[in-house]
Each structure stands twice: as C-alpha cells, then as structure tokens.
Design a protein around this motif. Structure first.
Motif, PDB file in Angstrom:
ATOM      1  N   VAL A  11       0.846  -1.187   0.000  1.00  0.00           N
ATOM      2  CA  VAL A  11       0.000   0.000   0.000  1.00  0.00           C
ATOM      3  C   VAL A  11       0.886   1.243   0.000  1.00  0.00           C
ATOM      4  O   VAL A  11       2.039   1.189   0.414  1.00  0.00           O
ATOM      5  CB  VAL A  11      -0.950   0.050   1.219  1.00  0.00           C
ATOM      6  CG1 VAL A  11      -1.939  -1.105   1.191  1.00  0.00           C
ATOM      7  CG2 VAL A  11      -0.172   0.061   2.513  1.00  0.00           C
ATOM      8  N   SER A  12       0.322   2.324  -0.468  1.00  0.00           N
ATOM      9  CA  SER A  12       1.007   3.610  -0.403  1.00  0.00           C
ATOM     10  C   SER A  12       0.397   4.434   0.706  1.00  0.00           C
ATOM     11  O   SER A  12      -0.787   4.279   1.024  1.00  0.00           O
ATOM     12  CB  SER A  12       0.833   4.369  -1.727  1.00  0.00           C
ATOM     13  OG  SER A  12       1.523   3.725  -2.756  1.00  0.00           O
ATOM     14  N   LEU A  13       1.198   5.281   1.288  1.00  0.00           N
ATOM     15  CA  LEU A  13       0.665   6.213   2.277  1.00  0.00           C
ATOM     16  C   LEU A  13       1.506   7.476   2.296  1.00  0.00           C
ATOM     17  O   LEU A  13       2.640   7.486   1.849  1.00  0.00           O
ATOM     18  CB  LEU A  13       0.576   5.579   3.665  1.00  0.00           C
ATOM     19  CG  LEU A  13       1.846   5.110   4.339  1.00  0.00           C
ATOM     20  CD1 LEU A  13       2.535   6.230   5.068  1.00  0.00           C
ATOM     21  CD2 LEU A  13       1.491   4.025   5.332  1.00  0.00           C
ATOM     22  N   TYR A  14       0.893   8.506   2.801  1.00  0.00           N
ATOM     23  CA  TYR A  14       1.584   9.782   2.938  1.00  0.00           C
ATOM     24  C   TYR A  14       1.859  10.006   4.410  1.00  0.00           C
ATOM     25  O   TYR A  14       0.970   9.892   5.257  1.00  0.00           O
ATOM     26  CB  TYR A  14       0.732  10.923   2.381  1.00  0.00           C
ATOM     27  CG  TYR A  14       1.397  12.262   2.527  1.00  0.00           C
ATOM     28  CD1 TYR A  14       2.539  12.570   1.803  1.00  0.00           C
ATOM     29  CD2 TYR A  14       0.903  13.206   3.407  1.00  0.00           C
ATOM     30  CE1 TYR A  14       3.174  13.789   1.947  1.00  0.00           C
ATOM     31  CE2 TYR A  14       1.524  14.440   3.554  1.00  0.00           C
ATOM     32  CZ  TYR A  14       2.655  14.710   2.825  1.00  0.00           C
ATOM     33  OH  TYR A  14       3.286  15.921   2.968  1.00  0.00           O
ATOM     34  N   CYS A  15       3.101  10.304   4.734  1.00  0.00           N
ATOM     35  CA  CYS A  15       3.529  10.531   6.115  1.00  0.00           C
ATOM     36  C   CYS A  15       3.845  12.021   6.261  1.00  0.00           C
ATOM     37  O   CYS A  15       4.947  12.463   5.938  1.00  0.00           O
ATOM     38  CB  CYS A  15       4.746   9.661   6.395  1.00  0.00           C
ATOM     39  SG  CYS A  15       5.354   9.789   8.069  1.00  0.00           S
ATOM     40  N   PRO A  16       2.901  12.830   6.719  1.00  0.00           N
ATOM     41  CA  PRO A  16       3.102  14.283   6.725  1.00  0.00           C
ATOM     42  C   PRO A  16       4.139  14.781   7.731  1.00  0.00           C
ATOM     43  O   PRO A  16       4.752  15.815   7.523  1.00  0.00           O
ATOM     44  CB  PRO A  16       1.716  14.842   7.065  1.00  0.00           C
ATOM     45  CG  PRO A  16       1.015  13.740   7.764  1.00  0.00           C
ATOM     46  CD  PRO A  16       1.579  12.455   7.211  1.00  0.00           C
ATOM     47  N   ARG A  17       4.356  14.036   8.810  1.00  0.00           N
ATOM     48  CA  ARG A  17       5.289  14.503   9.841  1.00  0.00           C
ATOM     49  C   ARG A  17       6.626  13.779   9.823  1.00  0.00           C
ATOM     50  O   ARG A  17       7.532  14.135  10.563  1.00  0.00           O
ATOM     51  CB  ARG A  17       4.649  14.373  11.219  1.00  0.00           C
ATOM     52  CG  ARG A  17       3.461  15.293  11.360  1.00  0.00           C
ATOM     53  CD  ARG A  17       3.068  15.443  12.808  1.00  0.00           C
ATOM     54  NE  ARG A  17       2.029  16.431  12.919  1.00  0.00           N
ATOM     55  CZ  ARG A  17       0.757  16.147  13.146  1.00  0.00           C
ATOM     56  NH1 ARG A  17       0.379  14.912  13.294  1.00  0.00           N
ATOM     57  NH2 ARG A  17      -0.132  17.118  13.223  1.00  0.00           N
ATOM     58  N   GLY A  18       6.729  12.725   9.027  1.00  0.00           N
ATOM     59  CA  GLY A  18       7.997  12.019   8.921  1.00  0.00           C
ATOM     60  C   GLY A  18       8.313  11.107  10.082  1.00  0.00           C
ATOM     61  O   GLY A  18       9.467  10.801  10.331  1.00  0.00           O
ATOM     62  N   ALA A  19       7.294  10.648  10.804  1.00  0.00           N
ATOM     63  CA  ALA A  19       7.517   9.766  11.956  1.00  0.00           C
ATOM     64  C   ALA A  19       6.611   8.545  11.830  1.00  0.00           C
ATOM     65  O   ALA A  19       5.729   8.322  12.649  1.00  0.00           O
ATOM     66  CB  ALA A  19       7.257  10.506  13.253  1.00  0.00           C
ATOM     67  N   LEU A  20       6.834   7.733  10.800  1.00  0.00           N
ATOM     68  CA  LEU A  20       6.032   6.544  10.564  1.00  0.00           C
ATOM     69  C   LEU A  20       6.566   5.404  11.434  1.00  0.00           C
ATOM     70  O   LEU A  20       7.699   4.956  11.262  1.00  0.00           O
ATOM     71  CB  LEU A  20       6.096   6.164   9.080  1.00  0.00           C
ATOM     72  CG  LEU A  20       5.331   4.930   8.654  1.00  0.00           C
ATOM     73  CD1 LEU A  20       3.847   5.068   8.970  1.00  0.00           C
ATOM     74  CD2 LEU A  20       5.545   4.692   7.163  1.00  0.00           C
ATOM     75  N   THR A  21       5.756   4.962  12.386  1.00  0.00           N
ATOM     76  CA  THR A  21       6.166   3.911  13.304  1.00  0.00           C
ATOM     77  C   THR A  21       5.074   2.850  13.425  1.00  0.00           C
ATOM     78  O   THR A  21       3.923   3.096  13.099  1.00  0.00           O
ATOM     79  CB  THR A  21       6.456   4.470  14.718  1.00  0.00           C
ATOM     80  OG1 THR A  21       5.269   5.091  15.218  1.00  0.00           O
ATOM     81  CG2 THR A  21       7.591   5.472  14.697  1.00  0.00           C
ATOM     82  N   VAL A  22       5.454   1.687  13.909  1.00  0.00           N
ATOM     83  CA  VAL A  22       4.507   0.611  14.203  1.00  0.00           C
ATOM     84  C   VAL A  22       4.209   0.693  15.697  1.00  0.00           C
ATOM     85  O   VAL A  22       5.122   0.726  16.517  1.00  0.00           O
ATOM     86  CB  VAL A  22       5.093  -0.766  13.852  1.00  0.00           C
ATOM     87  CG1 VAL A  22       4.144  -1.879  14.261  1.00  0.00           C
ATOM     88  CG2 VAL A  22       5.418  -0.842  12.364  1.00  0.00           C
TER      89      VAL A  22
END
Length: 145
Positions: free
Chosen positions: A25-36
């Motif tokens: 999937v694609s996603l947009y991370c606006p804040r740059g802190a993509l975590t699980v």
C-alpha cells in the motif's frame, strides 16, 4: 511477533514462501515519523522496539506487509498468538494497492468483505498496466472464475 526494517530504496527481496499473505500500500507521512505501534498498552507494557520506517522524513512511502499464522487463532483471544508480521517501507510515489500473495482463510474473509462492501472514497491513483492486470486476475480468482 513483528519485524520492521527500513529502506531508502524499494524492497527487492521476494521471500514469499514463508508468508501466507503479502500486500503493498502507499501512504503519505506528513510529519515524517512513521512507526509501528500497538493498539492497546497496559500500564507496564513496553512500546515495540521497532525502527522509524520513514527514513526520508515527511513524504510518500510504499509499505509491503508480510503476514503469517493468522488462521491458527483467528477470532480467538489468546495470550501467545502465532501471528507473525514483517513490515517494509521505502520512499515511493503513490500507487494502487497491490496484493502480492493471498493464501490465508483469515485474509480471504477480509478481502471478500471488502469486495462486497461499497468502496470508500479515496484519491484516485494512476493505474499501471501491471497493477491493473494483477488486480483483475485477483478479482477473477476471488469470484471463482
């Protein structure tokens, strides 16, 4: 169990044999802190020790999620689940969702309910010939054609 390495370029390894389901999937991370993260935390539960997946800061990313063991305890409450997940992320422009491998009964139920439900409003993605052909093949298989 979950693992989540991060990459600066597209994930190239295709170790599909050990996994029941694999999707992108694609996603947009606006804040740059993509975590699980976990859905719930008890008062003494540690946070998952996994890296930040958004290696390039804010922007578009592609996620490939590998899953296995979801059929063993499906729809049960257990202390020690057999489920395993591996999440890989890399910077990439938005693209259509793609099912790479789909063999679990659990995943089949989710895919079937999504196929019979009305689509949710989304921004349209430019379709590629390969993604369109792959999705058409999966749709035919889902309908038993």
């Amino acid at each position: 169990m979950m693992t989540a390495p991060n990459f600066r370029v597209r994930c190239r390894h295709q170790h599909l044999a050990a996994w029941d389901d694999v999707a992108e999937v694609s996603l947009y991370c606006p804040r740059g802190a993509l975590t699980v993260e976990r859905l719930e935390y008890g008062p003494f539960d540690p946070r998952p020790d996994l890296p930040v997946l958004s290696t390039q800061g804010p922007g578009h990313y592609r996620l490939r999620v590998f899953a296995s063991g979801r059929d063993r305890d499906f729809d049960k409450v257990v202390d020690d689940s057999a489920e395993r997940f591996h999440v890989v992320a890399w910077p990439a422009p938005a693209a259509p969702a793609l099912i790479v491998k789909a063999t679990s009964r659990c995943g089949y139920g989710f895919r079937l309910s999504a196929a019979t439900s009305p689509p949710s409003p989304q921004q349209p993605f430019p379709e590629t010939q390969e993604a369109t052909s792959h999705q058409a093949m999966l749709d035919r298989a889902l309908r038993g054609e």
